[in-house]
Design a protein around this motif. Structure first.
Motif, PDB file in Angstrom:
ATOM      1  N   LEU A  49     -14.678  -2.632   4.503  1.00 19.16           N
ATOM      2  CA  LEU A  49     -13.858  -1.499   4.081  1.00 19.16           C
ATOM      3  C   LEU A  49     -12.400  -1.713   4.479  1.00 19.16           C
ATOM      4  O   LEU A  49     -12.093  -1.978   5.645  1.00 19.16           O
ATOM      5  N   ILE A  50     -11.491  -1.577   3.501  1.00 12.79           N
ATOM      6  CA  ILE A  50     -10.065  -1.767   3.791  1.00 12.79           C
ATOM      7  C   ILE A  50      -9.228  -0.568   3.369  1.00 12.79           C
ATOM      8  O   ILE A  50      -8.034  -0.507   3.685  1.00 12.79           O
ATOM      9  N   GLY A  51      -9.802   0.388   2.635  1.00 11.89           N
ATOM     10  CA  GLY A  51      -9.007   1.538   2.221  1.00 11.89           C
ATOM     11  C   GLY A  51      -9.769   2.414   1.253  1.00 11.89           C
ATOM     12  O   GLY A  51     -10.982   2.287   1.080  1.00 11.89           O
ATOM     13  N   GLU A  52      -9.045   3.307   0.613  1.00 11.64           N
ATOM     14  CA  GLU A  52      -9.647   4.197  -0.365  1.00 11.64           C
ATOM     15  C   GLU A  52      -8.654   4.498  -1.469  1.00 11.64           C
ATOM     16  O   GLU A  52      -7.443   4.261  -1.335  1.00 11.64           O
ATOM     17  N   LEU A  53      -9.188   5.010  -2.574  1.00 10.38           N
ATOM     18  CA  LEU A  53      -8.324   5.357  -3.694  1.00 10.38           C
ATOM     19  C   LEU A  53      -7.443   6.548  -3.338  1.00 10.38           C
ATOM     20  O   LEU A  53      -7.871   7.465  -2.624  1.00 10.38           O
ATOM     21  N   ALA A  54      -6.228   6.528  -3.848  1.00 12.25           N
ATOM     22  CA  ALA A  54      -5.336   7.670  -3.666  1.00 12.25           C
ATOM     23  C   ALA A  54      -5.972   8.911  -4.296  1.00 12.25           C
ATOM     24  O   ALA A  54      -6.637   8.816  -5.331  1.00 12.25           O
TER      25      ALA A  54
ATOM     26  N   VAL B 249       0.860  -1.186   0.000  1.00  9.51           N
ATOM     27  CA  VAL B 249       0.000   0.000   0.000  1.00  9.51           C
ATOM     28  C   VAL B 249       0.887   1.222   0.000  1.00  9.51           C
ATOM     29  O   VAL B 249       1.761   1.368   0.850  1.00  9.51           O
ATOM     30  N   GLU B 250       0.693   2.106  -0.950  1.00  4.65           N
ATOM     31  CA  GLU B 250       1.462   3.324  -1.037  1.00  4.65           C
ATOM     32  C   GLU B 250       0.709   4.432  -0.332  1.00  4.65           C
ATOM     33  O   GLU B 250      -0.410   4.743  -0.694  1.00  4.65           O
ATOM     34  N   LYS B 251       1.331   5.023   0.663  1.00  4.02           N
ATOM     35  CA  LYS B 251       0.657   6.103   1.389  1.00  4.02           C
ATOM     36  C   LYS B 251       1.694   7.151   1.781  1.00  4.02           C
ATOM     37  O   LYS B 251       2.685   6.840   2.440  1.00  4.02           O
ATOM     38  N   LEU B 252       1.449   8.392   1.343  1.00  2.00           N
ATOM     39  CA  LEU B 252       2.341   9.503   1.655  1.00  2.00           C
ATOM     40  C   LEU B 252       3.767   9.196   1.216  1.00  2.00           C
ATOM     41  O   LEU B 252       4.732   9.536   1.894  1.00  2.00           O
ATOM     42  N   GLY B 253       3.878   8.503   0.056  1.00  2.00           N
ATOM     43  CA  GLY B 253       5.181   8.229  -0.507  1.00  2.00           C
ATOM     44  C   GLY B 253       5.894   7.057   0.118  1.00  2.00           C
ATOM     45  O   GLY B 253       6.985   6.694  -0.289  1.00  2.00           O
ATOM     46  N   ARG B 254       5.329   6.442   1.171  1.00  4.61           N
ATOM     47  CA  ARG B 254       5.996   5.321   1.838  1.00  4.61           C
ATOM     48  C   ARG B 254       5.300   4.028   1.467  1.00  4.61           C
ATOM     49  O   ARG B 254       4.112   3.996   1.199  1.00  4.61           O
TER      50      ARG B 254
ATOM     51  N   ARG C 286      -3.809   2.222  -5.095  1.00  2.00           N
ATOM     52  CA  ARG C 286      -3.819   2.631  -6.492  1.00  2.00           C
ATOM     53  C   ARG C 286      -4.451   1.523  -7.331  1.00  2.00           C
ATOM     54  O   ARG C 286      -4.518   0.369  -6.917  1.00  2.00           O
ATOM     55  N   TRP C 287      -4.902   1.915  -8.531  1.00  2.00           N
ATOM     56  CA  TRP C 287      -5.573   0.947  -9.385  1.00  2.00           C
ATOM     57  C   TRP C 287      -4.670  -0.231  -9.733  1.00  2.00           C
ATOM     58  O   TRP C 287      -5.130  -1.365  -9.866  1.00  2.00           O
ATOM     59  N   GLU C 288      -3.380   0.023  -9.893  1.00  3.83           N
ATOM     60  CA  GLU C 288      -2.477  -1.076 -10.244  1.00  3.83           C
ATOM     61  C   GLU C 288      -2.439  -2.130  -9.143  1.00  3.83           C
ATOM     62  O   GLU C 288      -2.211  -3.317  -9.422  1.00  3.83           O
ATOM     63  N   GLN C 289      -2.660  -1.719  -7.914  1.00  2.00           N
ATOM     64  CA  GLN C 289      -2.728  -2.679  -6.807  1.00  2.00           C
ATOM     65  C   GLN C 289      -4.080  -3.389  -6.781  1.00  2.00           C
ATOM     66  O   GLN C 289      -4.158  -4.597  -6.574  1.00  2.00           O
ATOM     67  N   ILE C 290      -5.138  -2.623  -6.999  1.00  2.00           N
ATOM     68  CA  ILE C 290      -6.488  -3.186  -6.946  1.00  2.00           C
ATOM     69  C   ILE C 290      -6.676  -4.238  -8.030  1.00  2.00           C
ATOM     70  O   ILE C 290      -7.323  -5.268  -7.816  1.00  2.00           O
ATOM     71  N   ARG C 291      -6.095  -3.995  -9.214  1.00  2.00           N
ATOM     72  CA  ARG C 291      -6.240  -4.943 -10.318  1.00  2.00           C
ATOM     73  C   ARG C 291      -5.681  -6.322 -10.002  1.00  2.00           C
ATOM     74  O   ARG C 291      -6.061  -7.304 -10.635  1.00  2.00           O
ATOM     75  N   GLN C 292      -4.788  -6.419  -9.039  1.00  3.27           N
ATOM     76  CA  GLN C 292      -4.204  -7.704  -8.674  1.00  3.27           C
ATOM     77  C   GLN C 292      -5.182  -8.584  -7.887  1.00  3.27           C
ATOM     78  O   GLN C 292      -4.959  -9.789  -7.750  1.00  3.27           O
ATOM     79  N   HIS C 293      -6.271  -7.982  -7.391  1.00  8.31           N
ATOM     80  CA  HIS C 293      -7.190  -8.714  -6.510  1.00  8.31           C
ATOM     81  C   HIS C 293      -8.463  -9.088  -7.268  1.00  8.31           C
ATOM     82  O   HIS C 293      -9.562  -8.624  -6.975  1.00  8.31           O
ATOM     83  N   ASP C 294      -8.262  -9.952  -8.233  1.00  7.39           N
ATOM     84  CA  ASP C 294      -9.362 -10.497  -9.026  1.00  7.39           C
ATOM     85  C   ASP C 294      -9.146 -11.996  -9.174  1.00  7.39           C
ATOM     86  O   ASP C 294      -9.108 -12.551 -10.277  1.00  7.39           O
TER      87      ASP C 294
END
Length: 449
Positions: free
Chosen positions: A96-101, A4-9, A28-36
């Motif tokens: 709920l586990i997070g939100e879009l950047a 998970v990328e958050k605040l650059g970390r 980010r979408w590139e991460q979400i796409r992995q969960h299919d």
């Protein structure tokens, strides 16, 4: 699972739902796409990310319906299928586990953000016009008409006997009654007739079970998938016709692979023999019974049994057991012809293929079309002549389609989307044309590979 990328970390995502009050992880979408994956599914609703991996099996609309939107923005589908959003959101909170950047678009891929925004404004306008409010008198009239036709068919046999003329007339009236029962159960199945879900459930059991002899759970399971991903192979059961028929992109696929279970170049001819006459009588009956037994839907089974008991008790005194069976088959064959022609004239001639991850609006408009309406056509088709409006707003009562249609047409014109309307008989003939075209494509690919 991606980081998970958050605040650059780079952060490790939390396991399970986010604790109350804790900041939400950013994805980010590139991460979400992995969960299919079969046991790892995420989706996005209103820019929030939900892990539905376990919940999918408990989803009231069926696991396939919600899973088919995994790794996608399901906001418009979420609004389309649910009436009471406040109530449904309670079930989303634990997932709920997070939100879009913040810099990420709400939709993944090259989708028209302005078009999506305008469609949501269109939906809001329809809500403001109270087009989602139900006229209960309308549906009471539809139910009364069905019951009157059922009684009329029985009275014809009771008063006129079992001659050919009276039997044919009664079978036609019963098939019309069954056809209108399909329409009414279809309305109730979309759960907008009553505000309480329990009332919709009981009404659906009565119409689909007692008046038709089918399982409402079976119907909803396959029909909601159709609405979510119309004309998409492996996601819409209505186009899973191979290896009997090849449609759309499967025509080229079967041709290139030299697959030939049947002479597909003449499928537009054998369609008349095994399509319209037998779908309801054979395929639906078998699939329906299998579903009730496999998923142990005992209440559905009891309601369906009540239909057969009522039918045979009503007509066995006149025809006997064997004659009643033949009478039942005649009604089902007539009904099946109605069902196939009416439901497929809006979809089969349109694009049929594999998942392309389009937005909700585009996916519905590319795969549906309308039939020129009239009072008779609207009644005869259960207002499915307004197929575009129905697919865009599946929980809108059908008596509101004529009112929302001008708004939808204007929206399509603004964004260069096709709002296709065909005359009734042209739409019917287009089914055969489409089957022939697919068969010709298969033959060309088969011979030239």
């Amino acid at each position: 699972m991606g980081g998970v990328e958050k605040l650059g970390r780079r952060q490790k995502p939390r396991e399970g739902p986010t604790p109350l009050g804790a900041p939400l992880p950013i994805f980010r979408w590139e991460q979400i796409r992995q969960h299919d994956l079969p046991n790892d599914k995420w989706l996005v609703i209103e820019r929030r990310v939900y892990d539905i991996s376990r919940w999918a099996q408990r989803h009231p609309g069926g696991s396939h319906l919600i899973s088919n939107h995994s790794a996608e923005d399901a906001t418009d589908a979420f609004h389309a299928f649910h009436q009471n959003l406040h109530y449904v959101r309670k079930f989303l909170k634990p997932l709920l586990i997070g939100e879009l950047a913040p810099e990420e678009p709400s939709q993944d891929g090259a989708q028209n953000a302005q078009m999506i925004e305008d469609f949501r404004a269109l939906r809001q306008a329809a809500e403001d016009m109270k087009l989602f409010e139900v006229n209960h008198s309308f549906f009471a009239l539809m139910l009364s008409l069905i019951l009157v036709m059922e009684l009329l068919a029985w009275l014809i046999i009771y008063l006129s006997g079992t001659g050919w003329v009276s039997s044919i007339l009664a079978a036609i009236i019963l098939s019309l009654s069954q056809a209108q029962s399909w329409c009414l159960q279809h309305d109730i199945g979309h759960t907008f007739i009553f505000t309480k879900s329990r009332w919709n459930y009981v009404a659906h059991q009565f119409v689909m079970g007692h008046l038709k002899g089918f399982s409402p759970h079976w119907w909803n399971s396959r029909h909601f998938q159709h609405h979510a991903k119309p004309n998409i192979f492996n996601k819409d059961p209505d186009v899973g016709l191979a290896p009997v028929f090849v449609l759309g992109e499967s025509s080229v696929e079967y041709g290139k692979k030299k697959i030939r279970y049947l002479p597909y170049h003449v499928q537009h001819l054998y369609f008349f023999l095994i399509g319209p006459p037998l779908l309801t009588l054979v395929n639906f009956e078998l699939e329906n019974v299998w579903h009730m037994l496999w998923y142990m839907q005992w209440m559905d089974l009891l309601w369906a049994a009540s239909f057969y008991c009522r039918f045979f008790l009503s007509y066995a005194p006149f025809y006997g057991a064997t004659g009643t069976l033949f009478f039942f088959v005649a009604v089902r064959v007539l009904e099946s012809n109605w069902f196939v022609w009416i439901t497929q004239m809006n979809h089969i001639p349109k694009e049929i293929g594999y998942e392309k991850h389009r937005d909700w609006v585009s996916s519905q408009l590319i795969t549906t079309r309308n039939v020129k309406p009239s009072s008779l056509v609207s009644w005869f088709t259960g207002h499915l002549c307004y197929q575009i409006e129905h697919h865009l707003f599946p929980t809108m009562p059908r008596h509101s389609y004529p009112k929302v249609a001008p708004l939808v047409k204007a929206f399509c014109s603004k964004h260069g989307l096709q709002y296709e309307v065909k005359p009734f008989f042209t739409a019917i003939v287009d089914i055969i044309r489409s089957l022939k075209k697919s068969g010709d494509i298969w033959l060309e690919a088969y011979l030239h590979q």
